[in-house]
Design an enzyme around this catalytic site. Structure first.
Site, PDB file in Angstrom:
ATOM      1  N   LEU A 114       8.814  -8.400  -7.084  1.00 60.44           N
ATOM      2  CA  LEU A 114       7.876  -8.321  -5.973  1.00 60.44           C
ATOM      3  C   LEU A 114       6.826  -7.275  -6.326  1.00 60.44           C
ATOM      4  O   LEU A 114       7.126  -6.303  -7.020  1.00 60.44           O
ATOM      5  CB  LEU A 114       8.582  -7.877  -4.678  1.00 60.44           C
ATOM      6  CG  LEU A 114       9.644  -8.800  -4.083  1.00 60.44           C
ATOM      7  CD1 LEU A 114      10.275  -8.130  -2.864  1.00 60.44           C
ATOM      8  CD2 LEU A 114       9.054 -10.147  -3.697  1.00 60.44           C
ATOM      9  N   ASP A 115       5.607  -7.455  -5.824  1.00 63.67           N
ATOM     10  CA  ASP A 115       4.583  -6.423  -5.997  1.00 63.67           C
ATOM     11  C   ASP A 115       5.107  -5.101  -5.441  1.00 63.67           C
ATOM     12  O   ASP A 115       5.895  -5.092  -4.487  1.00 63.67           O
ATOM     13  CB  ASP A 115       3.306  -6.774  -5.220  1.00 63.67           C
ATOM     14  CG  ASP A 115       2.607  -8.009  -5.765  1.00 63.67           C
ATOM     15  OD1 ASP A 115       2.935  -8.438  -6.876  1.00 63.67           O
ATOM     16  OD2 ASP A 115       1.715  -8.525  -5.065  1.00 63.67           O
ATOM     17  N   LYS A 116       4.628  -4.020  -6.001  1.00 61.83           N
ATOM     18  CA  LYS A 116       5.045  -2.685  -5.554  1.00 61.83           C
ATOM     19  C   LYS A 116       4.891  -2.519  -4.035  1.00 61.83           C
ATOM     20  O   LYS A 116       5.768  -1.986  -3.362  1.00 61.83           O
ATOM     21  CB  LYS A 116       4.210  -1.627  -6.276  1.00 61.83           C
ATOM     22  CG  LYS A 116       4.531  -0.192  -5.878  1.00 61.83           C
ATOM     23  CD  LYS A 116       3.637   0.790  -6.607  1.00 61.83           C
ATOM     24  CE  LYS A 116       3.876   2.207  -6.097  1.00 61.83           C
ATOM     25  NZ  LYS A 116       2.995   3.182  -6.766  1.00 61.83           N
TER      26      LYS A 116
END
Length: 230
Positions: A45-47
């Site tokens: 997942l994106d940060k």
């Protein structure tokens, strides 16, 4: 959830899924490895995206789960708040995505980009925002964020593809007054309003539905939006 094959975690926003190239920031994978020993990356997942993410606990499961993700046999649902109202209450965005030719780490929609498909459905509409459910059928970098920018309804607090400004109660509530003890208004939300809500897949003949409810900050914002909807 944890079993002999994998561990699923509700990742908070602001935490890397896996170590970046510099390796200077803490990541969820490192935190889990300290407790479990070696684990294997299946997806990420994106940060700044919160929500459910899965790591395999041994090599065979890593191969099986990777096959499921690559073969698009995992149902992936997200929830997100976007700017504005949508022309169609539900639809499919089928537009290719590629890396920006100059700006590293930035993605753009392009006819020569990789095939990318996102379904969306409006769950609730407010004056300035809309609360959406997304199902992604491909797993491109920043896919939902790029596709929503393409529609003209970027994800709230998206510093790459939209408007990074935080959401303030004063922008929702008429006749807002700052409390006497506060020097400045604290934002209701100041991070990317995107959450990985559920993953559904079948592994070793068993069906799994892994769900993570939206975190407190997103729930608080929704509560305020509903309150000042009129």
């Amino acid at each position: 959830m944890e079993n002999d094959f994998f561990i699923a975690v509700n990742k908070p926003s602001g935490l890397l899924s896996i170590p970046d190239r510099l390796g200077q920031e803490i990541s969820l994978k490192i935190i889990l490895q300290e407790r479990l020993g070696k684990i294997f990356t299946v997806h990420r997942l994106d940060k700044d995206t919160s929500g459910v993410i899965v790591f395999a606990k041994e090599e065979e499961t890593h191969k099986e789960l990777s096959k499921l993700f690559e073969g698009r046999e995992v149902e992936k649902y997200y929830l997100g708040l976007v700017h504005g109202t949508l022309i169609q209450p539900e639809g499919t965005i089928d537009v290719g995505i590629m890396e920006h030719p100059v700006k590293k780490g930035l993605m753009v929609t392009h006819q020569k980009g990789k095939h990318s498909v996102t379904d969306y459905k409006v769950l609730e509409a407010f004056r300035q925002y809309s609360w959406l459910q997304f199902q992604i059928h491909t797993g491109r970098t920043h896919q939902i964020r790029v596709h929503m920018k393409h529609l003209g309804n970027s994800i709230v607090c998206d510093d790459l593809y939209g408007e990074p400004k935080p959401v303030l109660l004063s922008s929702l509530k008429r006749n807002f007054k700052l409390s006497k003890t506060a020097e400045e208004e604290r934002p209701i939300l100041s991070r990317l309003a995107l959450h990985s809500n559920s993953l559904k897949f079948t592994l070793y003949d068993q069906e799994y539905l892994l769900e993570a409810e939206p975190p407190k900050d997103l729930r608080a914002l929704l509560q305020q939006l509903r309150k000042w909807k009129g």
